[in-house]
Scaffold this motif. Structure first.
Motif, mmCIF file in Angstrom:
data_model
loop_
_atom_site.group_PDB
_atom_site.id
_atom_site.type_symbol
_atom_site.label_atom_id
_atom_site.label_comp_id
_atom_site.label_asym_id
_atom_site.label_seq_id
_atom_site.Cartn_x
_atom_site.Cartn_y
_atom_site.Cartn_z
ATOM 1 N N SER A 177 -0.400 28.524 -3.162
ATOM 2 C CA SER A 177 0.689 28.490 -4.136
ATOM 3 C C SER A 177 1.516 29.753 -3.931
ATOM 4 O O SER A 177 1.087 30.695 -3.245
ATOM 5 C CB SER A 177 0.155 28.445 -5.574
ATOM 6 N N ASN A 178 2.691 29.778 -4.539
ATOM 7 C CA ASN A 178 3.504 30.996 -4.473
ATOM 8 C C ASN A 178 2.738 32.186 -5.033
ATOM 9 O O ASN A 178 2.784 33.303 -4.504
ATOM 10 C CB ASN A 178 4.795 30.821 -5.276
ATOM 11 N N ALA A 179 2.001 31.946 -6.124
ATOM 12 C CA ALA A 179 1.323 33.043 -6.822
ATOM 13 C C ALA A 179 0.126 33.568 -6.048
ATOM 14 O O ALA A 179 -0.080 34.788 -5.979
ATOM 15 C CB ALA A 179 0.898 32.578 -8.216
ATOM 16 N N THR A 180 -0.694 32.665 -5.475
ATOM 17 C CA THR A 180 -1.858 33.159 -4.726
ATOM 18 C C THR A 180 -1.423 33.842 -3.438
ATOM 19 O O THR A 180 -2.058 34.805 -2.998
ATOM 20 C CB THR A 180 -2.842 32.016 -4.401
ATOM 21 N N ALA A 181 -0.340 33.355 -2.834
ATOM 22 C CA ALA A 181 0.168 34.018 -1.630
ATOM 23 C C ALA A 181 0.615 35.437 -1.956
ATOM 24 O O ALA A 181 0.232 36.405 -1.285
ATOM 25 C CB ALA A 181 1.325 33.208 -1.042
ATOM 26 N N LEU A 182 1.407 35.579 -3.012
ATOM 27 C CA LEU A 182 1.922 36.898 -3.389
ATOM 28 C C LEU A 182 0.799 37.848 -3.779
ATOM 29 O O LEU A 182 0.849 39.048 -3.481
ATOM 30 C CB LEU A 182 2.911 36.750 -4.547
ATOM 31 N N ALA A 183 -0.247 37.312 -4.402
ATOM 32 C CA ALA A 183 -1.373 38.158 -4.823
ATOM 33 C C ALA A 183 -2.048 38.813 -3.632
ATOM 34 O O ALA A 183 -2.364 40.014 -3.652
ATOM 35 C CB ALA A 183 -2.381 37.323 -5.616
ATOM 36 N N GLY A 184 -2.298 38.050 -2.561
ATOM 37 C CA GLY A 184 -2.929 38.617 -1.375
ATOM 38 C C GLY A 184 -2.046 39.630 -0.682
ATOM 39 O O GLY A 184 -2.524 40.663 -0.191
ATOM 40 N N LEU A 185 -0.744 39.352 -0.650
ATOM 41 C CA LEU A 185 0.194 40.301 -0.056
ATOM 42 C C LEU A 185 0.226 41.595 -0.860
ATOM 43 O O LEU A 185 0.172 42.698 -0.288
ATOM 44 C CB LEU A 185 1.587 39.676 0.008
ATOM 45 N N ASN A 186 0.282 41.492 -2.175
ATOM 46 C CA ASN A 186 0.322 42.696 -3.007
ATOM 47 C C ASN A 186 -0.946 43.527 -2.869
ATOM 48 O O ASN A 186 -0.897 44.766 -2.860
ATOM 49 C CB ASN A 186 0.532 42.318 -4.472
ATOM 50 N N ALA A 187 -2.093 42.861 -2.756
ATOM 51 C CA ALA A 187 -3.344 43.605 -2.570
ATOM 52 C C ALA A 187 -3.323 44.364 -1.251
ATOM 53 O O ALA A 187 -3.796 45.504 -1.163
ATOM 54 C CB ALA A 187 -4.535 42.649 -2.613
ATOM 55 N N SER A 188 -2.780 43.746 -0.215
ATOM 56 C CA SER A 188 -2.682 44.408 1.086
ATOM 57 C C SER A 188 -1.835 45.667 0.986
ATOM 58 O O SER A 188 -2.191 46.721 1.536
ATOM 59 C CB SER A 188 -2.077 43.444 2.118
ATOM 60 N N ILE A 189 -0.730 45.577 0.279
ATOM 61 C CA ILE A 189 0.166 46.728 0.108
ATOM 62 C C ILE A 189 -0.524 47.812 -0.718
ATOM 63 O O ILE A 189 -0.495 48.999 -0.368
ATOM 64 C CB ILE A 189 1.474 46.275 -0.553
ATOM 65 N N THR A 190 -1.148 47.402 -1.814
ATOM 66 C CA THR A 190 -1.817 48.360 -2.689
ATOM 67 C C THR A 190 -2.881 49.159 -1.962
ATOM 68 O O THR A 190 -3.067 50.353 -2.204
ATOM 69 C CB THR A 190 -2.472 47.621 -3.879
#
Length: 516
Positions: free
Chosen positions: A174-187
């Motif tokens: 989903s848009n949300a699960t995709a963004l969550a993994g990307l944000n964790a990578s950045i964090t």
């Protein structure tokens, strides 16, 4: 690759993305590590595992100092050399330490941390039905589950001195699960190539939805403000999808962004198929994982187009798909982990397993002729290069995986006085054959300490991350433990005419034994 793909951005999607971005910003503010770039840092008087560009070999420098400024190695010099350090330089005493480039993992699925130890005895057939992206994970995993699982997976790597990871991110349900993994990578602050996976799902999130989401993220996603996270794409069904759909994905990869990397599974995608779509002869680095069915023609294409294979030694043994000919293409290969919830995460372990596997393979070729090998077929230096520089080359980043002036400040410091290392003569052998994660004293990524004095430097909020992850993992583990094992009988669904078979089961107890 000339066709263009229009960006689909309906109003609902835009509002959803705005909400997700605001949520992501709040998560980033909560969890950003407290460490920041030091102006200058001097690692003083250690043993440096550098690289000689002329001979293309490991260059060991004893009693040597490394000066880091910002996110770059600016000077490597003998400890005896008197130089004027910039004011405020922090000095890290490194006598007796072994300083290595950060290790590079070229194939991983970071979101799966919550499954840890559930799949310790799983087979590849069971994995696809129980733990892969095509399972109930599509509906069970929330964005928070993905976020904290991804973050913990990266922290595990940083703790082991893995500073760069190519993430085959198939949590894109989903848009949300995709963004969550990307944000964790950045964090996390690790150097992550986050590769958005395109796949056929059963939860209603269509390929058109995925393409629109990827294009939106590529233009507006938070990765653009990160110095360590790069956007890429992962695409497995190259040989299974209609050619028109494959071409659409290829065109998106080629036209969307300037900093892309592609990750493909060689079990179902050969370099020959990829080349037929014009993927290989481009500026995009393409990393194929699992060379189980690599052909001579595939190997020639990898060499001629300078694309790489990711060998995942422990994974390919654990799941049984093997690496029949990967040892023959090591000049165009690097190392990866794959599914870290089932086995080791550190690249040193992968290099060690692979080194001994290659030695055995080449020894066997001599012994098969009733001869005794007079030499050792593969050196620890070769294994070390696979774990470091080769990964950088696979990603077309010659500034990582090496400790040379001008390279990024991604480095690992091993405690050479630990009981398992003390007395070493060859520092490469010490790292490759004798070290463990507990010997990793310092880890720096992009000039920022991610581990210092044996402790992760992730800020006071690490306890919050632990708590949130444990809540998520316990819920997910409960669901999976209550889910019956798949019925693996009859035809294997991914190959026509292939049946499931029963492997011999080992038993170390006499008589009836203890069972599996």
């Amino acid at each position: 690759m000339s066709a263009q793909v229009l960006l689909v951005s309906p109003s609902f999607y835009s509002l959803f993305s705005l909400f997700s971005s605001l949520l992501a910003i709040s998560q980033l503010l909560l969890l950003l590590p407290s460490a920041a770039h030091c102006a200058e840092t001097l690692f003083e008087g250690g043993t440096v595992l550098s690289f000689d560009d002329v001979t293309e070999s490991v260059k060991v420098l004893f009693n040597t100092s490394i000066l880091v400024s910002g996110n770059q190695i600016v000077s490597i010099f003998p400890q005896s050399q008197n130089i004027t350090l910039p004011p405020g330089t922090e000095i890290i005493p490194s006598q007796g330490k072994i300083i290595s480039p950060g290790f590079i993992d070229t194939h991983r699925h970071l979101w799966q941390s919550a499954f840890r130890t559930l799949g310790s005895n799983t087979s590849l057939a069971e994995y696809f039905d129980r733990y892969s992206e095509f399972t109930q994970a599509q509906t069970v995993f929330t964005p928070d589950d993905v976020y904290y699982g991804q973050l913990i997976g990266i922290y595990e790597s940083l703790n082991a001195g893995v500073t760069s990871i190519l993430d085959h991110a198939h949590h894109t349900w989903s848009n949300a699960t995709a963004l969550a993994g990307l944000n964790a990578s950045i964090t996390s602050g690790a150097r992550v190539w986050w590769c958005y996976a395109f796949h056929n799902l059963t939860n209603g999130y269509t390929r058109e939805d995925q393409l629109a989401d990827f294009e939106y993220i590529s233009q507006y996603g938070p990765w653009r403000n990160s110095s360590t996270t790069t956007l890429g794409l992962a695409y497995d069904p190259l040989s299974l999808d209609p050619p028109s759909l494959v071409q659409t994905v290829v065109d998106v990869a080629n036209t969307t962004i300037e900093r892309t990397v592609a990750n493909m599974n060689l079990v179902v995608n050969s370099p020959e198929i990829a080349n037929s779509y014009g993927i290989l002869n481009t500026s995009i680095p393409v990393v194929f994982s699992h060379g189980s069915y690599l052909t001579v023609q595939d190997a020639e294409l990898l060499r001629s187009t300078n694309q790489y294979l990711s060998i995942t030694p422990e994974s390919e043994m654990h799941y049984g798909h093997g690496h029949a000919s990967s040892q023959l293409i090591q000049d165009q290969a690097a190392l990866g982990v794959d599914t870290h919830f089932t086995y080791s995460t550190d690249i040193v372990t992968q290099a060690r397993i692979w080194l001994q596997s290659v030695r055995l393979i080449f020894y066997d070729q001599v012994r098969a002729n009733w001869q005794i090998p007079r030499n050792n077929p593969m050196s620890v230096n070769q294994a070390f290069l696979l774990a470091t520089r080769a990964g950088g080359l696979a990603l077309r980043r010659p500034d990582i995986g090496v400790l040379v002036e001008g390279a990024k400040a991604d480095l690992v410091v091993f405690d050479g006085a630990a009981p398992n290392l003390i007395g070493w003569v060859d520092p490469v052998a010490a790292v490759m054959l004798h070290s463990n994660v507990g010997n990793v004293q310092h880890v720096m990524v992009d000039g920022v300490f991610k581990k210092r004095d044996f402790n992760l430097t992730l800020g006071a909020d690490y306890s919050e991350v632990q708590q949130q992850f444990l809540q998520s993992a316990r819920r997910i583990q409960g669901i999976w433990e209550a889910t019956p094992l798949p019925d693996l009988e009859g035809d294997y669904p991914f190959s026509s005419g292939v049946l499931y078979g029963q492997a011999v089961t080992a038993d170390v107890i006499r008589g009836n034994g203890t069972g599996y």
